[in-house]
Write a protein that holds these residues in place. Structure first.
Motif, PDB file in Angstrom:
ATOM      1  N   HIS A   1     -10.564  -4.966   4.511  1.00  0.00           N
ATOM      2  CA  HIS A   1     -11.220  -5.024   3.199  1.00  0.00           C
ATOM      3  C   HIS A   1     -11.150  -3.694   2.466  1.00  0.00           C
TER       4      HIS A   1
ATOM      5  N   ARG B   1      -7.777  -3.727   0.944  1.00  0.00           N
ATOM      6  CA  ARG B   1      -7.746  -4.679  -0.165  1.00  0.00           C
ATOM      7  C   ARG B   1      -8.417  -4.070  -1.395  1.00  0.00           C
ATOM      8  N   GLU B   2      -9.554  -3.417  -1.169  1.00  0.00           N
ATOM      9  CA  GLU B   2     -10.263  -2.785  -2.290  1.00  0.00           C
ATOM     10  C   GLU B   2      -9.424  -1.668  -2.907  1.00  0.00           C
TER      11      GLU B   2
ATOM     12  N   GLN C   1      -6.796  -3.282  -4.960  1.00  0.00           N
ATOM     13  CA  GLN C   1      -7.411  -3.793  -6.192  1.00  0.00           C
ATOM     14  C   GLN C   1      -7.663  -2.650  -7.162  1.00  0.00           C
ATOM     15  N   ASN C   2      -8.163  -1.554  -6.610  1.00  0.00           N
ATOM     16  CA  ASN C   2      -8.424  -0.347  -7.388  1.00  0.00           C
ATOM     17  C   ASN C   2      -7.131   0.151  -8.045  1.00  0.00           C
TER      18      ASN C   2
ATOM     19  N   LEU D   1      -4.384  -1.611  -8.649  1.00  0.00           N
ATOM     20  CA  LEU D   1      -3.937  -2.570  -9.675  1.00  0.00           C
ATOM     21  C   LEU D   1      -4.738  -2.410 -10.959  1.00  0.00           C
ATOM     22  N   ASN D   2      -6.057  -2.267 -10.801  1.00  0.00           N
ATOM     23  CA  ASN D   2      -6.916  -2.109 -11.988  1.00  0.00           C
ATOM     24  C   ASN D   2      -6.511  -0.877 -12.791  1.00  0.00           C
TER      25      ASN D   2
ATOM     26  N   TYR E   1      -0.961   3.233  -3.146  1.00  0.00           N
ATOM     27  CA  TYR E   1      -0.688   1.841  -3.520  1.00  0.00           C
ATOM     28  C   TYR E   1      -0.136   1.757  -4.936  1.00  0.00           C
TER      29      TYR E   1
END
Lengths: 223, 302
Positions: free
Chosen positions: B5, B8-9, B12-13, B15-16, B225
């Motif tokens: 997780h 994943r976070e 996500q961070n 990508l944002n 990432y």
């Protein structure tokens, strides 16, 4: 237990910021750190956070020799401490929830737990209804309470605060310092740097008074 | 700290962050894609050139003249051996009579040969080679080996042009490799610079995360990432750019090939080559980010 044993801090080419400092704060106690600007209060807190290295001496925190702590162990050590700053140090592009959640995210806490623990921390500081506000929409006192929620959300062993009421008026200062006293009553060791003499007298807590990097007549009162 | 997780976070961070600045993200991806498409496109062009030159087998012919006393068995064995040899595209037997007819037709010396009374021309094998199948030295060694076989009187070959051709191709390959390495460094720098800007924008976040106990890995991960995602997308885009370029060039190549009475299909990247391009591109993006964020943390992280 926080224990400074003959701790000296100096910067190359500058005078000694702390000299031969001996200070002991037993586990679960709360104390105030006072002194004029430049006395070394912030440096002392920086040493405790291991933002600065001790020049000489030994600094022990709950059995950890902070003065010789290896770099790779510093993050884990810092996760045992909560810290509050005068200027709040909030992320202005993140809402209140995400500011507080950061402390748990760095510890690898799962999303569900973060939700419940952040909400609980914000309830404790009286901001349960401001969870999705951006910091810019909050007053100075509210921003400081967000900073405090971020510092206590992971239930740290030690809570440090560097002039947490420096930018607040009298009644707000009282509210904030009373919050620290509440956490201390739940067993957290608390050290608050302040120059607000009226609050020092009101709280009646043990005081470590610094002058030119040296500890002066520390006042031992029971909290 | 390495739980799924958290990753994943971080993803996500990342990508944002990229989606928050779509124009800047797209520009970085396009810049990387062009930087990557150039050497990969040149490699594809070299592959096509090799494919084209491989078709010039009639230019790499070797004549093996058969001894007058060679038996039928010698000839058959030799033919088998030639057909099974590396790089041999075609083996053609030219008998004495066929050789004579060709000679008479091409040289116009019918009267002179009639005076001799008998056919002086030997039978031969015409061996067509792929000029790029082996090194010139290996091809030469093979020809010498054939020349020593029973029934072979002599061998005639001109492999100098093969050596020249291969030297030119080797030079081209080396030049493209140098260009590829230089552009790979360029890609890393482009990504490093982009990530450096992102770091500057998020300096407060990094400082605060460090104060509350974030590890270097935690701070670094979203940036890595970002580099990985942008690199991978740039790889896909570079593949598309090459495919479009080949599609655009196929028409003129078809017309040119028709004029030479042949057909030539341009080769793009295979699925595997495309996948390798995307992986390499993602790694370059990751590497650029790693360098930038590592440098920043070395100076500021405490």
């Amino acid at each position: 237990m926080i224990e400074f044993i003959n701790v000296t801090k100096h910067y190359p080419g500058r005078h000694h910021v702390l000299r031969e400092l001996n200070l002991k704060l037993p586990t679960g106690q709360m104390a105030l750190l006072t002194g004029p600007s430049g006395a070394g209060k912030s440096t002392l807190l920086k040493l405790l956070l291991r933002l600065e290295d001790v020049s000489h001496g030994t600094l022990m925190v709950n059995g950890v020799d902070v003065s010789t702590l290896k770099k790779r162990h510093i993050p884990a050590y810092r996760r045992r401490i909560g810290v509050v700053f005068q200027d709040h140090k909030l992320l202005m592009d993140r809402d209140v929830f995400n500011n507080v959640a950061l402390t748990l995210q760095v510890s690898g806490v799962s999303g569900k737990q973060i939700q419940s623990r952040v909400r609980a921390a914000l309830e404790k500081v009286g901001l349960g209804n401001r969870i999705h506000n951006l910091p810019a929409t909050l007053s100075g006192g509210e921003q400081q309470r967000v900073g405090i929620a971020r510092a206590i959300v992971h239930t740290p062993e030690i809570l440090l605060a560097d002039e947490p009421t420096g930018n607040l008026d009298g009644s707000l200062s009282t509210e904030i310092l009373d919050l620290f006293r509440d956490f201390h009553q739940h067993g957290t060791t608390v050290l608050v740097a302040t120059h607000d003499q009226s609050q020092v007298e009101r709280l009646g807590l043990p005081v470590f008074h610094l002058e030119q990097g040296m500890l002066q007549n520390s006042k031992e009162k029971s909290a | 700290m390495s739980a799924l997780h958290i990753r994943r976070e971080a993803a996500q961070n990342a990508l944002n962050t990229l989606l928050k600045q779509p124009l800047a993200t797209l520009m970085t991806i396009f810049a990387l894609a062009i930087v990557l498409a150039l050497p990969v496109g040149l490699f594809a062009a070299l592959n096509n050139l090799q494919q084209l030159l491989g078709q010039w087998r009639d230019q790499a012919q070797i004549s093996l003249f058969i001894h007058q006393d060679a038996t039928e068995q010698d000839i058959q064995q030799l033919q088998k051996q030639l057909q099974g040899s590396t790089g041999v595209v075609n083996v053609r037997y030219v008998g004495k009579e066929a050789a004579l007819k060709t000679f008479e037709k091409n040289a116009g010396m019918t009267a002179a040969i009639k005076i001799l009374g008998e056919n002086p021309l030997p039978a031969s094998f015409i061996v067509e080679l792929n000029p790029l199948s082996e090194s010139p030295a290996a091809l030469q060694a093979q020809v010498q080996k054939w020349a020593r076989q029973p029934g072979v009187a002599s061998a005639q070959s001109d492999l100098h042009w093969v050596a020249r051709l291969q030297a030119i191709l080797a030079l081209g390959k080396r030049a493209v490799w140098i260009l590829a390495i230089m552009l790979a460094v360029g890609a890393i720098l482009v990504m490093g610079n982009t990530i450096r800007l992102h770091i500057a924008q998020r300096r407060d976040e990094i400082d605060i995360a460090s104060l509350v106990g974030a590890t270097r890995a935690f701070i670094r991960r979203p940036f890595l990432y970002q580099g990985l995602i942008q690199g991978a997308i740039a790889g896909i885009l570079a593949w598309i750019i090459i495919a479009i370029t080949i599609a655009i060039l196929q028409g003129p190549v078809d017309r040119l090939a028709t004029l030479y009475g042949t057909r030539f299909q341009l080769l793009g990247l295979t699925g595997l080559e495309g996948l390798i391009l995307i992986i390499i591109s993602a790694i370059l993006g990751w590497l650029g980010s790693r360098l930038a964020v590592g440098q920043h943390l070395d100076h500021t992280f405490s």
